[in-house]
Write an enzyme that holds these catalytic residues in place. Structure first.
Site: not given
Ligand code: OAD
Length: 328
Positions: A38, A110, A130
């Site tokens: 992530d 996203q 996105h």
């Molecule tokens: P984030 O990396 O910000 O958040 C991921 C979330 O998923 C975190 O709260 C983790 O704790 C959780 N997580 C990770 N692995 C997991 C699992 N196996 N099970 C349950 N939870 C898990 O990612 P996004 O919220 O998707 O945009 O980020 C949003 C946007 O920020 C993306 O689309 C991207 C990024 O910058 C652009 O690049 C425009």
């Protein structure tokens, strides 16, 4: 605030037909078990892993103004995040099962990995908020760029440039970068959120607007369920909020058990993984860490070359200056 509901209540409401319109919002956490880190989890998230590149700030790699002059970091890691390299997780299969059972009212993702569609979620039920990798254009003059050349660029990590001789813009997949607008349908599709009788949010830190605001549009009084490693957004502010903290894959399996769907879910997942395995574009390539290391080395070499070049110029100019001064 203490929740009025638990996971059993959610399963019961789905089973007895009280819940029929589920709106889902997903983020990078549903794809981590497919091997895509992530963004923001400390140490394992992409943004921490990019530290050796000394970007002005981590999100710069996905910012249109940074990409316009320095597209190399984006292409260095592109292969590791490209759908041609990935298989759906059981969480993606769970979304497809909701659709199959006519319970998925709408899905906002996203993620740009396209794994929802690979898992069998009908395309008309999803908004890739996105964007995606299905097409690409020059960021500057917007000219189209052929798929086969783009595939080579992703595979090699070399930046592709506009084919028009008068243009020097880098090619960008049609994913939404920071500084760019979301697809026009976003405004229309978000009207589906207040129509939901259950809002499910999975694997997102809810840090990036406007998607982060979608759960707030859910009607008061309907359950909002967060399945995530950590509590995010305003979850917990409403009595009907349920936070199931843990891995998405474990949690959807638990929910599937309570719904009596477990065998069907596992079968669907197995089939989609096998189908995708047969159509993968890329063989196993370098890991994300290897891709980042390679770019760091290339940048160091370039810095050494430009430092050497600077020294050579200084010496050369110094000699010239001395000759001019000597000749005076
Ligand atoms: P984030 O990396 O910000 O958040 C991921 C979330 O998923 C975190 O709260 C983790 O704790 C959780 N997580 C990770 N692995 C997991 C699992 N196996 N099970 C349950 N939870 C898990 O990612 P996004 O919220 O998707 O945009 O980020 C949003 C946007 O920020 C993306 O689309 C991207 C990024 O910058 C652009 O690049 C425009």
């Amino acid at each position: 605030m203490d929740s009025k509901i638990d996971i059993q209540t959610i399963a019961d409401r789905i089973k007895n037909g009280q819940v029929t319109r589920i709106v889902v919002l997903t983020g990078a956490g549903i794809s981590t078990s497919a091997g895509v880190p992530d963004f923001r989890t400390p140490n394992t998230g992409l943004y921490d892993k990019l530290a050796p590149l000394k970007l002005p700030y981590p999100e710069a790699i996905f910012h249109i103004s940074y990409f316009s002059h320095t597209p190399e970091p984006f292409y260095a890691i592109a292969r590791c995040r490209h759908p041609g390299n990935l298989k759906p997780t059981i969480s993606h299969a769970f979304l497809a099962l909701l659709a199959k059972k006519n319970l998925l009212h709408f899905l906002f993702t996203q993620n740009i990995d396209g794994l929802e569609e690979d898992a069998g979620v009908p395309a008309d039920k999803v908004l890739w908020a996105h964007g995606n990798w299905k097409s690409q254009h020059c960021w500057k003059c917007k000219a189209e760029y052929p798929d086969d050349l783009m595939k080579t660029a992703i595979q090699t990590g070399e930046v592709p440039y506009c084919l028009r001789p008068e243009c020097d813009g880098a090619i960008k997949p049609d994913v939404v970068f920071f500084g760019q607008s979301l697809p026009a349908e976003f405004d229309v599709k978000q009207s589906h959120v207040p129509e939901a009788d259950l809002m499910l949010v999975m694997g997102t830190s809810l840090k990036v607007a406007p998607c982060s605001q979608l759960p707030r549009l859910a009607k008061e009084g309907i359950p909002r369920v967060l399945i995530n490693m950590e509590r995010t957004g305003d979850f917990g502010n409403r009595e009907e909020d349920l936070c199931i903290l843990g891995s998405c894959d474990d949690d959807v399996r638990q929910l599937a058990d309570l719904l009596g769907w477990r065998d069907e879910l596992e079968g669907l997942w197995k089939d989609t993984v096998e189908t995708k395995r047969d159509t993968l574009d890329f063989d196993d390539g370098p890991t994300l860490d290897e891709c980042i290391d390679k770019l760091v080395k290339e940048m160091d070499e370039k810095l050494q070359i430009s430092a050497g070049h600077k020294r050579m110029l200084e010496n050369h100019l110094g000699d010239k200056f001395a000759r001019i001064m000597g000749g005076k």
